[in-house]
Design a protein around this motif. Structure first.
Motif: not given
Length: 497
Positions: A151-152, A155-156, A168, A478, A481-482
């Protein structure tokens, strides 16, 4: 310290309060964390089992789905690290001290003292012990790490969001994550990281002390453990000063060389045929029984249910508490890999290496116990591995390598954690200031010392389960959200690929 965020000061205050509380009223801290741990284990064990298995299923779905070909980064981005270095970093940050600490102790405990379901010391217990060790250290553990990291990283590196847990969740909550609610999310993640890493540092200090006690007769004491934490703190701060591409990279590669050396020596001098037979047989049992183990709560058997709460629930909480740190670190070193490549590597490679590790040291310990050669089960947990070495050729050599390995794992874990904590408290900076990393290094070492002072390993376990619980809800959000972000980006992704 100009770059630090509100999260830095709030979490530092909570950490300092915990340290002072433990130093002034250790029995009170142990009592309260013990009550919280018991309540969560008894009343929410089912919850831990469901969500962790759900994370694994989601990872497997992402591997086989069309989303698997998406790159964690721009279309032309390439990985920063080779496969060997990448795997070494995953392994060192994700398991580290735990593998050495529990390598012989957990299998021998499940075999000779408290098997999950069978009679202690039986042939069935031998097989079952390894099967459940694989369960605790296999794809479920790495699935937890993989969720946070995936996930990180998405988004990053794909959307250019700050490297913060709160960022996230913006697809679900929008700009609320840029305000107080986002700060709450990041504070929970940072505090869970501090407690998770402090717990592992405490295990490491206890085992180095245990090794010295077993080999030299030095007294097992909090004072010696405190001195060990102090020495290692200085060493990992030196490593932190050199940065990600030097200190952590070189230490991770050193860890792999030492770990493989220890593994190969034990494979040769230990019961090689038994090791390989156990590895092959229990891999099959693990795969065959994975679904039933994943959902096993034993509602009609209080003794078995207590075992699940003490072991499986503890491990799921441990991995969740570690997941902000390990996930952020894995995300940081995985830019340029596809989702399929990333998840396959994170789930499978460290798991298989871990299985071989436990099969080697666990089978060697069980052989000694079963043949009556040595009472490994009767040793303290932190001394079990050294007791095994003492009964095989090159025992002293292996003990020295093991203590060196614990030290380098200790340094790597703490070093990686200070980097991640620095990122999370400087608005997601990929190059957090050295001063900030030093502050977090001292905070997590102090927390480890206090937790050992308040009640040794039991206090560490209590604190761990308590800190992991709130972050588990953030992990669920998370995932949602992903998936929402992937569906929203689907049209652009299809054009790109």
């Amino acid at each position: 310290m100009k770059k630090v965020s509100t999260v830095f000061w709030v979490t530092l205050a909570i950490a300092l309060f915990s340290v002072v509380w433990g130093a002034v009223a250790p029995s009170n801290l142990e009592n309260i964390t013990g009550k919280i741990q018991t309540y969560l284990s008894v009343h929410f064990g089912w919850y831990y089992l469901l969500i962790v298995t759900g994370f694994v299923i989601f990872c497997l779905y992402m591997i086989v789905s069309p989303y698997g070909k998406i790159k964690l980064g721009k279309k032309d981005d390439t990985p920063d690290y080779s496969y060997p270095t990448w795997f070494a970093m995953l392994f060192s940050a994700g398991m580290g001290i735990g593998l050495v600490f529990w390598g012989a102790a957990e299998p021998i405990y499940f075999f000779g003292t408290q098997p999950p379901t069978t009679e202690a010391g039986s042939a069935a217990a031998m097989k079952e012990s390894m099967q459940f060790v694989y369960f605790h250290w296999g794809v479920h553990a790495w699935g937890i790490y993989a969720i946070v990291a995936l996930v990180l990283a998405y988004f990053k590196f794909r959307r250019g969001a700050p490297a913060l847990i709160s960022s996230t969740l913006e697809p679900l909550f929008g700009d609320k994550m840029k305000g107080p609610w986002g700060k709450v999310v990041d504070v929970i993640a940072v505090f869970a990281t501090i407690v998770g890493v402090a717990t592992t540092l405490g295990f490491g200090a206890a085992q180095i002390n245990g090794g010295l006690t077993y080999l030299t007769g030095l007294e097992q004491s909090f004072g010696l453990q405190l001195a060990i934490i102090g020495v290692v703190t200085v060493l990992f701060m030196i490593s932190a000063y050199t940065g990600l591409s030097k200190g952590i990279k070189y230490l991770s590669n050193t860890n792999m060389v030492l770990a493989l050396s220890l593994l190969v020596i034990m494979l040769i001098v230990g019961p090689t045929l038994l090791i390989m037979n156990m590895f092959t047989d229990t891999i099959g049992a693990y795969i065959q029984n994975l679904p039933s183990m994943s959902f096993r709560m034993a509602p009609g058997n209080e003794e078995n249910r207590g075992w699940i709460q003490d072991w499986t629930v503890f491990y799921w909480a441990w991995w969740i508490a570690w997941s902000p740190f390990v996930g952020i670190f894995i995300a940081r070193v995985s830019k340029g890999r596809t989702i399929r490549e990333f998840l396959s590597g994170v789930l499978l490679v460290p798991s298989v290496v871990g299985f071989l590790w436990f099969s080697t040291f666990g089978s060697s310990a069980i052989e000694l116990q079963d043949q009556g050669t040595a009472d490994i089960a009767g040793l303290a947990t932190e001394q079990a591995l050294f007791g095994v070495f003492d009964n095989y050729p090159l025992g002293l050599t292996m003990s020295i390598i093991a203590m060196t390995l614990i030290g380098t794992f200790f340094i790597t874990s703490a070093d990686s954690a200070t980097f991640v904590l620095g990122m999370q408290t400087t608005n997601g900076s990929l190059t957090p200031p050295t001063t900030v990393k030093f502050v977090w290094g001292l905070a997590q070492s102090s927390m480890a010392a206090v937790l050992l002072y308040t009640g040794g390993l039991q206090a560490l376990q209590n604190a761990l389960i308590s800190a992991a619980f709130p972050f588990s809800f953030i992990m669920i959000l998370m995932v949602v959200s992903l998936y929402k972000a992937l569906r929203a980006d689907r049209a652009d992704i299809e054009k790109e690929y």
